[in-house]
Design a protein around this motif. Structure first.
Motif, PDB file in Angstrom:
ATOM      1  N   UNK A 216       0.803  -1.224   0.000  1.00 59.67           N
ATOM      2  CA  UNK A 216       0.000   0.000   0.000  1.00 59.67           C
ATOM      3  C   UNK A 216       0.836   1.275   0.000  1.00 59.67           C
ATOM      4  N   UNK A 217       2.106   1.174  -0.413  1.00 60.16           N
ATOM      5  CA  UNK A 217       2.955   2.368  -0.470  1.00 60.16           C
ATOM      6  C   UNK A 217       4.013   2.186  -1.547  1.00 60.16           C
ATOM      7  N   UNK A 218       4.546   3.307  -2.029  1.00 62.10           N
ATOM      8  CA  UNK A 218       5.556   3.257  -3.093  1.00 62.10           C
ATOM      9  C   UNK A 218       6.789   2.479  -2.668  1.00 62.10           C
ATOM     10  N   UNK A 219       7.295   2.762  -1.458  1.00 61.80           N
ATOM     11  CA  UNK A 219       8.543   2.125  -1.048  1.00 61.80           C
ATOM     12  C   UNK A 219       8.399   0.609  -0.944  1.00 61.80           C
TER      13      UNK A 219
ATOM     14  N   UNK B 241      13.601   4.543   1.774  1.00 61.32           N
ATOM     15  CA  UNK B 241      14.922   3.957   2.010  1.00 61.32           C
ATOM     16  C   UNK B 241      15.299   2.934   0.941  1.00 61.32           C
ATOM     17  N   UNK B 242      14.406   2.654   0.028  1.00 58.51           N
ATOM     18  CA  UNK B 242      14.646   1.600  -0.971  1.00 58.51           C
ATOM     19  C   UNK B 242      15.196   2.141  -2.282  1.00 58.51           C
ATOM     20  N   UNK B 243      16.065   3.144  -2.190  1.00 60.64           N
ATOM     21  CA  UNK B 243      16.628   3.746  -3.394  1.00 60.64           C
ATOM     22  C   UNK B 243      17.447   2.740  -4.201  1.00 60.64           C
ATOM     23  N   UNK B 244      18.118   1.810  -3.509  1.00 55.99           N
ATOM     24  CA  UNK B 244      18.914   0.805  -4.229  1.00 55.99           C
ATOM     25  C   UNK B 244      18.009  -0.073  -5.090  1.00 55.99           C
ATOM     26  N   UNK B 245      16.888  -0.527  -4.530  1.00 58.59           N
ATOM     27  CA  UNK B 245      15.943  -1.323  -5.306  1.00 58.59           C
ATOM     28  C   UNK B 245      15.356  -0.502  -6.447  1.00 58.59           C
ATOM     29  N   UNK B 246      15.080   0.775  -6.188  1.00 56.70           N
ATOM     30  CA  UNK B 246      14.512   1.664  -7.205  1.00 56.70           C
ATOM     31  C   UNK B 246      15.462   1.771  -8.393  1.00 56.70           C
ATOM     32  N   UNK B 247      16.736   1.958  -8.100  1.00 58.70           N
ATOM     33  CA  UNK B 247      17.736   2.058  -9.170  1.00 58.70           C
ATOM     34  C   UNK B 247      17.865   0.743  -9.939  1.00 58.70           C
ATOM     35  N   UNK B 248      17.813  -0.370  -9.222  1.00 54.14           N
ATOM     36  CA  UNK B 248      17.875  -1.669  -9.882  1.00 54.14           C
ATOM     37  C   UNK B 248      16.721  -1.824 -10.864  1.00 54.14           C
ATOM     38  N   UNK B 249      15.535  -1.419 -10.448  1.00 56.10           N
ATOM     39  CA  UNK B 249      14.370  -1.527 -11.318  1.00 56.10           C
ATOM     40  C   UNK B 249      14.507  -0.661 -12.562  1.00 56.10           C
ATOM     41  N   UNK B 250      15.114   0.532 -12.402  1.00 61.76           N
ATOM     42  CA  UNK B 250      15.337   1.397 -13.568  1.00 61.76           C
ATOM     43  C   UNK B 250      16.299   0.743 -14.555  1.00 61.76           C
ATOM     44  N   UNK B 251      17.264   0.011 -14.035  1.00 72.20           N
ATOM     45  CA  UNK B 251      18.174  -0.731 -14.914  1.00 72.20           C
ATOM     46  C   UNK B 251      17.408  -1.831 -15.636  1.00 72.20           C
ATOM     47  N   UNK B 252      16.578  -2.564 -14.907  1.00 70.83           N
ATOM     48  CA  UNK B 252      15.806  -3.641 -15.517  1.00 70.83           C
ATOM     49  C   UNK B 252      14.856  -3.116 -16.592  1.00 70.83           C
ATOM     50  N   UNK B 253      14.376  -1.878 -16.394  1.00 69.07           N
ATOM     51  CA  UNK B 253      13.472  -1.269 -17.371  1.00 69.07           C
ATOM     52  C   UNK B 253      14.223  -0.692 -18.571  1.00 69.07           C
ATOM     53  N   UNK B 254      15.540  -0.657 -18.490  1.00 65.98           N
ATOM     54  CA  UNK B 254      16.340  -0.075 -19.563  1.00 65.98           C
ATOM     55  C   UNK B 254      16.423   1.435 -19.497  1.00 65.98           C
TER      56      UNK B 254
ATOM     57  N   UNK C  86      25.668  -1.207   2.702  1.00 67.21           N
ATOM     58  CA  UNK C  86      24.491  -2.024   2.451  1.00 67.21           C
ATOM     59  C   UNK C  86      23.933  -1.752   1.061  1.00 67.21           C
ATOM     60  N   UNK C  87      23.972  -0.493   0.624  1.00 65.69           N
ATOM     61  CA  UNK C  87      23.491  -0.171  -0.714  1.00 65.69           C
ATOM     62  C   UNK C  87      24.407  -0.740  -1.791  1.00 65.69           C
ATOM     63  N   UNK C  88      25.713  -0.730  -1.516  1.00 67.99           N
ATOM     64  CA  UNK C  88      26.662  -1.305  -2.474  1.00 67.99           C
ATOM     65  C   UNK C  88      26.406  -2.792  -2.647  1.00 67.99           C
ATOM     66  N   UNK C  89      26.170  -3.485  -1.529  1.00 65.58           N
ATOM     67  CA  UNK C  89      25.880  -4.918  -1.593  1.00 65.58           C
ATOM     68  C   UNK C  89      24.562  -5.156  -2.318  1.00 65.58           C
ATOM     69  N   UNK C  90      23.552  -4.351  -1.995  1.00 63.88           N
ATOM     70  CA  UNK C  90      22.240  -4.516  -2.616  1.00 63.88           C
ATOM     71  C   UNK C  90      22.304  -4.247  -4.114  1.00 63.88           C
ATOM     72  N   UNK C  91      22.916  -3.125  -4.487  1.00 59.49           N
ATOM     73  CA  UNK C  91      23.000  -2.787  -5.901  1.00 59.49           C
ATOM     74  C   UNK C  91      23.932  -3.735  -6.646  1.00 59.49           C
TER      75      UNK C  91
END
Length: 259
Positions: free
Chosen positions: A136-139, A176-189, A204-209
């Protein structure tokens, strides 16, 4: 002591790290109220913040012994089972929690991850779909979309994976999920993959990304680069003592299966 016994029987030795003030205060309260399950849970949460995950698991187990029908205890113990790489136990706890508190978003999110780490992507898919229904939220949408997309790709469900990416747009607030957000932008091209690791970021962001980048290389057929990135994620996690991060766990099991 025999080799078999050393392997089968867990040592009772504990960390000699002094408990912080919060843990000590809770332990003092437990002397007066040893049958208070919530106090044992609070102690487990405080121990987790000290990265004393095994001790936290034991504290949650005391809470469960006192009230085995309180789902939140299983939710927290399952998380720490993940942290100490006991994925089957984590899966069992989150499954129990999903029965007791079926509308808890975190339970389904972590249950999906548990199945993912066990390489049962069909079960991970089911858990993540339920989690998506509760989102129920963007993050939260960003976090679940990332793991669900990877799961769908590994199952070969291309149409559903593409439909999921359509729910993500640049105007969303990732929190706080900026790493996941960036990953999704990569997946979207919409972002070059190399940008995931540009600039400074928390460990933690380096490991996540890094895991996201390895996964991208894997899907693109660049297996050597994917393997190298997985190894770098493990190195970063070990150096920074974040061996319980989800990106670290996923990189660890992917690399093990690869080898």
């Amino acid at each position: 002591m025999s080799v078999i016994r050393e392997y089968e029987v867990t040592t009772r030795n504990r960390s000699d790290l002094e408990h912080n003030e919060t843990v000590q205060e809770l332990e003092a309260k437990l002397l007066a109220a040893p049958y208070d399950g919530d106090l044992w849970m609070e102690r487990g949460l405080a121990l987790s913040r000290q990265s004393l995950y095994r001790s936290a698991v034991e504290s949650y187990s005391r809470a469960i012994a006192l009230n085995p029908f309180k789902g939140i205890y299983y939710r927290h113990r399952g998380h720490r089972f993940l942290s100490i790489h006991r994925f089957e136990d984590a899966c069992a706890d989150f499954t129990m929690a999903s029965r007791l508190i079926p509308d808890n978003w975190d339970v389904w999110y972590h249950l999906g991850l548990s199945w993912f780490l066990l390489a049962d992507y069909a079960q991970a898919h089911l858990a993540y779909r339920r989690c998506l229904e509760l989102t129920n939220s963007d993050d939260k949408l960003i976090a679940i979309a990332d793991w669900l997309w990877i799961t769908l790709k590994r199952l070969g469900l291309e149409e559903e994976a593409q439909e999921l990416l359509g729910k993500i747009n640049s105007s969303m607030d990732p929190g706080e999920n900026i790493a996941y957000f960036n990953r999704l932008h990569v997946y979207k091209g919409e972002m070059p993959p190399e940008r995931l690791l540009e600039g400074e970021g928390t460990a933690i962001n380096i490991v996540t990304m890094g895991f996201g980048l390895a996964n991208y290389y894997r899907l693109s057929g660049e297996k050597a680069k994917a393997r190298e990135m997985l190894q770098e994620v493990i190195r970063q996690g070990d150096v920074n003592n974040i061996f319980g991060a989800f990106g670290y766990l996923a990189a660890m099991v992917d690399l093990e299966r690869w080898e």
